[in-house]
Design a protein around this motif. Structure first.
Motif, PDB file in Angstrom:
ATOM      1  N   VAL A   1       0.861  -1.162   0.000  1.00  0.00           N
ATOM      2  CA  VAL A   1       0.000   0.000   0.000  1.00  0.00           C
ATOM      3  C   VAL A   1       0.908   1.225   0.000  1.00  0.00           C
ATOM      4  CG1 VAL A   1      -1.758   1.270   1.271  1.00  0.00           C
ATOM      5  CG2 VAL A   1      -1.796  -1.217   1.286  1.00  0.00           C
ATOM      6  N   VAL A   2       0.803   2.022  -1.040  1.00  0.00           N
ATOM      7  CA  VAL A   2       1.597   3.245  -1.104  1.00  0.00           C
ATOM      8  C   VAL A   2       0.958   4.264  -0.175  1.00  0.00           C
ATOM      9  CG1 VAL A   2       2.410   5.104  -2.595  1.00  0.00           C
ATOM     10  CG2 VAL A   2       2.352   2.756  -3.457  1.00  0.00           C
ATOM     11  N   THR A   3       1.751   4.784   0.752  1.00  0.00           N
ATOM     12  CA  THR A   3       1.238   5.752   1.717  1.00  0.00           C
ATOM     13  C   THR A   3       1.797   7.151   1.498  1.00  0.00           C
ATOM     14  OG1 THR A   3       2.976   5.149   3.292  1.00  0.00           O
ATOM     15  CG2 THR A   3       0.854   4.000   3.489  1.00  0.00           C
TER      16      THR A   3
ATOM     17  N   GLU B   1       9.429  20.042  -9.714  1.00  0.00           N
ATOM     18  CA  GLU B   1      10.445  20.573  -8.807  1.00  0.00           C
ATOM     19  C   GLU B   1      10.328  19.905  -7.440  1.00  0.00           C
ATOM     20  OE1 GLU B   1      12.106  24.813  -7.047  1.00  0.00           O
ATOM     21  OE2 GLU B   1      10.397  24.798  -8.400  1.00  0.00           O
ATOM     22  N   ALA B   2       9.128  19.878  -6.891  1.00  0.00           N
ATOM     23  CA  ALA B   2       8.890  19.219  -5.606  1.00  0.00           C
ATOM     24  C   ALA B   2       7.442  18.779  -5.530  1.00  0.00           C
ATOM     25  CB  ALA B   2       9.216  20.161  -4.459  1.00  0.00           C
ATOM     26  N   MET B   3       7.245  17.538  -5.094  1.00  0.00           N
ATOM     27  CA  MET B   3       5.912  16.990  -4.910  1.00  0.00           C
ATOM     28  C   MET B   3       5.979  16.054  -3.713  1.00  0.00           C
ATOM     29  SD  MET B   3       3.708  14.485  -7.423  1.00  0.00           S
ATOM     30  CE  MET B   3       4.501  12.981  -6.897  1.00  0.00           C
ATOM     31  N   ASP B   4       5.069  16.231  -2.788  1.00  0.00           N
ATOM     32  CA  ASP B   4       5.004  15.363  -1.612  1.00  0.00           C
ATOM     33  C   ASP B   4       3.532  15.073  -1.343  1.00  0.00           C
ATOM     34  OD1 ASP B   4       5.402  13.962   0.741  1.00  0.00           O
ATOM     35  OD2 ASP B   4       6.760  15.446   1.591  1.00  0.00           O
ATOM     36  N   ILE B   5       3.119  13.844  -1.595  1.00  0.00           N
ATOM     37  CA  ILE B   5       1.720  13.457  -1.469  1.00  0.00           C
ATOM     38  C   ILE B   5       1.593  12.374  -0.407  1.00  0.00           C
ATOM     39  CG2 ILE B   5      -0.247  12.378  -2.628  1.00  0.00           C
ATOM     40  CD1 ILE B   5       0.896  13.419  -5.273  1.00  0.00           C
TER      41      ILE B   5
END
Length: 163
Positions: free
Chosen positions: A13-15, A26-30
């Protein structure tokens, strides 16, 4: 098959997904909620790049220096799953892969850890999406473990196409 005989699969499971300086991102944080996430947006917004980043992280596809954002020295990709954390760094000269246990300790043979967790994939969703309808049909038939005829496929799809 009883509950004791039921084969177990790893809890994949991707968390969390975090990319820095990968292609146009440039930057992504999910933080991925339990129900999942859908990438949606206008053309050239980064949807396909997000999928490419997942593939680069987990399967080492598209990890050449051309994947580094034009104004950066390196790209960093992280995919956090229940089973482990996978981190890939791409520089102009090399790429590295780390697999970390839940407690943050490094796991040996990161590539083997990831391969064991993911298993053998028979159908690539991104390649399927980008393929022509004829190529899609061929990919689906190649990934199917049963014998399927064109008549079967056309009947299931409610179309009459020659291929």
């Amino acid at each position: 098959m009883t509950a004791e005989q039921k084969p177990t699969t790893p809890d994949i499971v991707v968390t969390r997904i975090r990319f820095r300086n990968f292609r146009g991102i440039e930057a992504m944080d999910i933080t991925v909620p339990p129900q999942g996430v859908v990438f949606a947006g206008r053309n050239a917004a980064g949807k396909t790049t997000c999928l490419m980043g997942l593939r680069a992280t987990l399967e080492a596809e598209g990890i050449g220096p051309e994947s580094i954002r034009f104004d950066a020295a390196k790209a960093e990709l992280l995919v956090d799953m229940n089973a482990l954390l996978v981190r890939r760094e791409i520089t102009r000269k090399k790429t590295t892969l780390d697999a970390l246990a839940r407690d943050g300790s490094p796991l040996p043979r990161a590539k083997d850890q990831v391969a064991e967790l993911l298993g053998e994939r028979k159908l690539d969703p991104l390649a399927l999406f980008l393929a022509s309808p004829k190529e899609q049909r061929a990919m689906i038939l190649a990934a199917t473990d049963v014998q399927v005829t064109s008549e079967d496929f056309n009947r299931w799809c409610e179309t009459e196409q020659a291929w």
